[in-house]
Design an enzyme around this catalytic site. Structure first.
Site, PDB file in Angstrom:
ATOM      1  N   ASP A   1       0.979  -1.195   0.014  1.00 28.61           N
ATOM      2  CA  ASP A   1       0.028  -0.019  -0.058  1.00 28.61           C
ATOM      3  C   ASP A   1       0.709   1.216  -0.041  1.00 28.61           C
ATOM      4  O   ASP A   1       2.060   1.244   0.548  1.00 28.61           O
ATOM      5  CB  ASP A   1      -0.866   0.048   1.211  1.00 28.61           C
ATOM      6  CG  ASP A   1      -2.017  -1.052   1.340  1.00 28.61           C
ATOM      7  OD1 ASP A   1      -2.207  -1.701   0.151  1.00 28.61           O
ATOM      8  OD2 ASP A   1      -2.566  -1.365   2.282  1.00 28.61           O
ATOM      9  N   PHE A   2       0.188   2.525  -0.319  1.00 26.42           N
ATOM     10  CA  PHE A   2       0.620   3.667  -0.611  1.00 26.42           C
ATOM     11  C   PHE A   2       1.738   3.976   0.632  1.00 26.42           C
ATOM     12  O   PHE A   2       2.994   4.449   0.518  1.00 26.42           O
ATOM     13  CB  PHE A   2      -0.199   4.516  -0.543  1.00 26.42           C
ATOM     14  CG  PHE A   2       0.198   6.294  -0.770  1.00 26.42           C
ATOM     15  CD1 PHE A   2       0.729   6.505  -2.055  1.00 26.42           C
ATOM     16  CD2 PHE A   2       0.250   7.146   0.094  1.00 26.42           C
ATOM     17  CE1 PHE A   2       1.308   7.718  -2.167  1.00 26.42           C
ATOM     18  CE2 PHE A   2       0.363   8.433  -0.058  1.00 26.42           C
ATOM     19  CZ  PHE A   2       1.125   8.639  -1.337  1.00 26.42           C
TER      20      PHE A   2
END
Ligand code: URA
Length: 222
Positions: A91-92
């Protein structure tokens, strides 16, 4: 050189085709995605496999293109001239071991459920942990959206707010969703390893290096 389908048998019969340096005459000869294929002196295919690990920093997208954010590919200082894709996104804001390759067979094989390739993570959380988490993660959680129960996740409590996790699958936002069941927000999430391949501690966030052939092989299908 453009070769029509109908010409292939003739070229083979005339021994004009070489695959990986060997003259080939059979139509059924297996040609892989990285086979070096030559007709006379013209190279028709010369793709070179490429495998990298990156220490992904927080705040970059695990994607090859993004209209708004820096992608992990943007961080490559000397990008190889091949089409890389990501083998197992983060994820980011997640950090740590990210694998990049142009070998689709290799990356697909990493996610085959029957291979049970274990990934390890450490997480820090907003609320304290307790033993209920260990059982709940091991028993699996039903994810309504996918209609599946997660496979056992081994959770080891390292301190009140920190745990180490070992899991063999990678559902969308899986770890965050699992802690979400306890209304416990994941503050940081770091991946240390994928199967036997460990993040090289010499890589600063954003840095990458080529995998050794042993590392590539250790994650390949037998
Ligand atoms: N699970 C998550 O929720 N996020 C990741 O980045 C990886 C696993």
């Amino acid at each position: 050189m453009r070769i029509k389908r109908g010409d292939v048998r003739g070229l083979l019969a005339k021994k004009r085709v070489k695959v990986d340096g060997v003259i080939v005459t059979e139509i059924a000869y297996p040609i892989g995605q990285f086979s070096h294929v030559v007709v006379d002196d013209t190279v028709l295919q010369a793709r070179v496999p490429c495998y990298l690990m990156m220490n992904k920093p927080a705040g970059v997208v695990s994607a090859t293109k993004d209209a708004h954010h820096t992608t992990v590919l943007d961080l490559l200082v000397d990008p190889p001239s091949v089409d890389l894709h990501i083998a197992g996104r983060l994820d980011f804001n997640s950090t740590g071991l990210l694998l990049l390759t142009n070998d689709g067979q290799w990356s697909r094989a990493l996610s085959l459920p029957e291979r049970n390739i274990e990934k390890t993570y450490t997480v820090t959380l907003a609320e304290p942990l307790d033993e209920r988490y260990v059982d709940a993660f091991l028993n699996g959680m039903y994810f309504d959206y996918e209609g599946i129960t997660t496979r056992p996740v081994k959770l080891e409590i390292l301190s009140d707010y920190c745990a180490r996790l070992r899991l063999v699958e990678g559902r969308y936002h899986q770890i965050k969703r699992m802690f979400g069941r306890f209304q416990n927000e994941v503050l940081t999430l770091h991946r240390h390893s994928v199967g036997p391949v460990e993040l090289d501690l010499g890589l600063a966030p954003g840095q990458s290096r080529y995998l050794s052939s042993e590392e590539v092989f250790s994650l390949s299908l037998d």
